[in-house]
Design a protein around this motif. Sequence first.
Motif, PDB file in Angstrom:
ATOM      1  N   LEU A  77       0.843  -1.188   0.000  1.00  0.00           N
ATOM      2  CA  LEU A  77       0.000   0.000   0.000  1.00  0.00           C
ATOM      3  C   LEU A  77       0.875   1.234   0.000  1.00  0.00           C
ATOM      4  O   LEU A  77       1.951   1.251   0.588  1.00  0.00           O
ATOM      5  CB  LEU A  77      -0.907   0.021   1.240  1.00  0.00           C
ATOM      6  CG  LEU A  77      -1.973  -1.064   1.303  1.00  0.00           C
ATOM      7  CD1 LEU A  77      -2.809  -0.871   2.552  1.00  0.00           C
ATOM      8  CD2 LEU A  77      -2.874  -1.026   0.089  1.00  0.00           C
ATOM      9  N   ASP A  78       0.411   2.277  -0.650  1.00  0.00           N
ATOM     10  CA  ASP A  78       1.145   3.535  -0.678  1.00  0.00           C
ATOM     11  C   ASP A  78       0.272   4.602  -0.049  1.00  0.00           C
ATOM     12  O   ASP A  78      -0.445   5.317  -0.727  1.00  0.00           O
ATOM     13  CB  ASP A  78       1.516   3.900  -2.114  1.00  0.00           C
ATOM     14  CG  ASP A  78       2.341   5.174  -2.189  1.00  0.00           C
ATOM     15  OD1 ASP A  78       2.891   5.562  -1.154  1.00  0.00           O
ATOM     16  OD2 ASP A  78       2.429   5.753  -3.279  1.00  0.00           O
ATOM     17  N   GLN A  80      -3.058   4.210   9.719  1.00  0.00           N
ATOM     18  CA  GLN A  80      -3.693   4.579   8.460  1.00  0.00           C
ATOM     19  C   GLN A  80      -3.617   3.443   7.455  1.00  0.00           C
ATOM     20  O   GLN A  80      -4.604   3.112   6.777  1.00  0.00           O
ATOM     21  CB  GLN A  80      -3.037   5.833   7.881  1.00  0.00           C
ATOM     22  CG  GLN A  80      -3.742   6.341   6.632  1.00  0.00           C
ATOM     23  CD  GLN A  80      -3.390   7.769   6.308  1.00  0.00           C
ATOM     24  OE1 GLN A  80      -2.490   8.345   6.912  1.00  0.00           O
ATOM     25  NE2 GLN A  80      -4.086   8.350   5.365  1.00  0.00           N
ATOM     26  N   LYS A  81      -2.472   2.810   7.340  1.00  0.00           N
ATOM     27  CA  LYS A  81      -2.320   1.696   6.410  1.00  0.00           C
ATOM     28  C   LYS A  81      -3.240   0.530   6.791  1.00  0.00           C
ATOM     29  O   LYS A  81      -3.878  -0.090   5.935  1.00  0.00           O
ATOM     30  CB  LYS A  81      -0.865   1.238   6.399  1.00  0.00           C
ATOM     31  CG  LYS A  81       0.125   2.235   5.801  1.00  0.00           C
ATOM     32  CD  LYS A  81       1.535   1.720   5.916  1.00  0.00           C
ATOM     33  CE  LYS A  81       2.567   2.729   5.453  1.00  0.00           C
ATOM     34  NZ  LYS A  81       2.464   3.064   4.014  1.00  0.00           N
ATOM     35  N   ARG A 136       6.515 -10.082   4.209  1.00  0.00           N
ATOM     36  CA  ARG A 136       7.662 -10.262   5.100  1.00  0.00           C
ATOM     37  C   ARG A 136       7.208 -10.082   6.546  1.00  0.00           C
ATOM     38  O   ARG A 136       6.081  -9.654   6.820  1.00  0.00           O
ATOM     39  CB  ARG A 136       8.789  -9.277   4.768  1.00  0.00           C
ATOM     40  CG  ARG A 136       9.378  -9.523   3.375  1.00  0.00           C
ATOM     41  CD  ARG A 136      10.458  -8.532   3.021  1.00  0.00           C
ATOM     42  NE  ARG A 136      11.698  -8.740   3.768  1.00  0.00           N
ATOM     43  CZ  ARG A 136      12.627  -9.638   3.436  1.00  0.00           C
ATOM     44  NH1 ARG A 136      12.451 -10.431   2.386  1.00  0.00           N
ATOM     45  NH2 ARG A 136      13.736  -9.753   4.135  1.00  0.00           N
ATOM     46  N   PHE A 137       8.108 -10.393   7.472  1.00  0.00           N
ATOM     47  CA  PHE A 137       7.834 -10.262   8.899  1.00  0.00           C
ATOM     48  C   PHE A 137       8.346  -8.915   9.428  1.00  0.00           C
ATOM     49  O   PHE A 137       9.305  -8.365   8.899  1.00  0.00           O
ATOM     50  CB  PHE A 137       8.538 -11.381   9.681  1.00  0.00           C
ATOM     51  CG  PHE A 137       8.008 -12.761   9.420  1.00  0.00           C
ATOM     52  CD1 PHE A 137       6.909 -13.247  10.112  1.00  0.00           C
ATOM     53  CD2 PHE A 137       8.618 -13.590   8.487  1.00  0.00           C
ATOM     54  CE1 PHE A 137       6.432 -14.530   9.885  1.00  0.00           C
ATOM     55  CE2 PHE A 137       8.155 -14.879   8.253  1.00  0.00           C
ATOM     56  CZ  PHE A 137       7.060 -15.345   8.950  1.00  0.00           C
ATOM     57  N   GLY A 138       7.703  -8.449  10.497  1.00  0.00           N
ATOM     58  CA  GLY A 138       8.199  -7.262  11.181  1.00  0.00           C
ATOM     59  C   GLY A 138       7.125  -6.218  11.366  1.00  0.00           C
ATOM     60  O   GLY A 138       5.932  -6.489  11.218  1.00  0.00           O
ATOM     61  N   THR A 139       7.531  -5.000  11.706  1.00  0.00           N
ATOM     62  CA  THR A 139       6.583  -3.912  11.900  1.00  0.00           C
ATOM     63  C   THR A 139       5.950  -3.539  10.567  1.00  0.00           C
ATOM     64  O   THR A 139       6.571  -3.691   9.501  1.00  0.00           O
ATOM     65  CB  THR A 139       7.274  -2.675  12.488  1.00  0.00           C
ATOM     66  OG1 THR A 139       8.279  -2.206  11.569  1.00  0.00           O
ATOM     67  CG2 THR A 139       7.938  -3.001  13.829  1.00  0.00           C
ATOM     68  N   PHE A 156       5.733  -2.676   4.835  1.00  0.00           N
ATOM     69  CA  PHE A 156       5.101  -1.996   3.715  1.00  0.00           C
ATOM     70  C   PHE A 156       6.099  -1.142   2.941  1.00  0.00           C
ATOM     71  O   PHE A 156       5.812  -0.708   1.830  1.00  0.00           O
ATOM     72  CB  PHE A 156       3.931  -1.146   4.205  1.00  0.00           C
ATOM     73  CG  PHE A 156       2.678  -1.946   4.439  1.00  0.00           C
ATOM     74  CD1 PHE A 156       1.515  -1.651   3.759  1.00  0.00           C
ATOM     75  CD2 PHE A 156       2.666  -3.002   5.333  1.00  0.00           C
ATOM     76  CE1 PHE A 156       0.359  -2.391   3.969  1.00  0.00           C
ATOM     77  CE2 PHE A 156       1.522  -3.743   5.554  1.00  0.00           C
ATOM     78  CZ  PHE A 156       0.363  -3.447   4.861  1.00  0.00           C
ATOM     79  N   ALA A 157       7.272  -0.905   3.543  1.00  0.00           N
ATOM     80  CA  ALA A 157       8.342  -0.197   2.836  1.00  0.00           C
ATOM     81  C   ALA A 157       9.305  -1.177   2.173  1.00  0.00           C
ATOM     82  O   ALA A 157      10.322  -0.765   1.607  1.00  0.00           O
ATOM     83  CB  ALA A 157       9.105   0.700   3.807  1.00  0.00           C
TER      84      ALA A 157
END
Length: 362
Positions: free
Chosen positions: A6-7, A118-119, A193-196, A201-202
């Motif tokens: 998402l952007d 928001q995402k 992927r895993f993580g925050t 999303f980046a």
Amino acid sequence: MHLPPLDVAVYPLDMMADRRHTGRPADLPSPPASLSPVSPSSAATFGALPNFASLQKAIRRVFRSSTITVRQAERLQGRLYRIFVASLTDGSALVLKCPPAYNTRLLRHEKHGLETEQKILQTLRDYTQIPVPQVIKYDSNGVALGSPFLMMSHIPGRRVSDLMDHLTPSERQSIQRALGAYVRALTSLSAPRFGTVHRVFAGKGHSSWREAFLALLEAALRDGEDMLITIPYDSIRYYIRRHAHYLEEVNEPRLVAFHMCEPQNVLLDPLTKKITGLVGFTSVICGDPLMNGGFSDGSDTFFQGVGERPNRSKGVMARQWMYSAYRSAVQIVGHHYRPELGGNETAARRSLTDALNELARI
């Protein structure tokens, strides 16, 4: 279901949008039944930011309309973020969620909270039936004059935490079953992927849950070390690393919301006692569904909504105790960063001790 990237960005308070809007935003619920009037001159009601004028200005710029007028406004109770409900003259209502005060020291995992929310709100509305606020989207072609904020629709209702003493056993079971179903819907969404969420999303997440969880844990422990908070750092690191191989049992990243099922984040219709909405999605990661809010102390009714209760294998039990140790460490450290928000540090320390003792037995 696998989520596409998402952007979505969080823009400054006085940022304008290109899209034109001459009426009320689509699908926005009616305003709260009772809001305290705030005059444009009473900026103190809102604290340092935003004042009434900037609130009015932000909404008009987002919808590119000078006819939208804020009739009343109210600041809601929030543990970290500053939250405002704006009631418009056309009968609709908007919520603005603003960053903490400038002098608030954030924990490492809190630094991208508004962007994360928001995402996630946009994702949940696109891919699930979970009742979450609608994000009011706008473009970034305006002039930045204020602080970042999140604008969204207002969901009417009362917090479960406010109505707990008035709920019957049957009503509580119904709420728990519904929450379980919403958790199932959330954790059915997978990520690349895993993580925050901010990193995933980046495109910067981790390839394994083991790497991601150890990074989350280390960030929390370093927050504590920065403030010279006394907790058993060596024991936490030792026992979790000793059992870290169980984290490799998690092969697919799933959405996990830490605070999704907390009573202050669940809104009810005060008459029907049915859930009208869920809020509080600033702490969301892509990881093990067992880490989701509600799993650590879920009732039989909750797991009926989920569809199944986690098995009692050694790997599952080890992961649950590791997650308990992590949550307890975050609670202890957070209490020292912001003691004015309250919280039971003693209970968190007891929970941490229990988790480490259980890990020592496995």
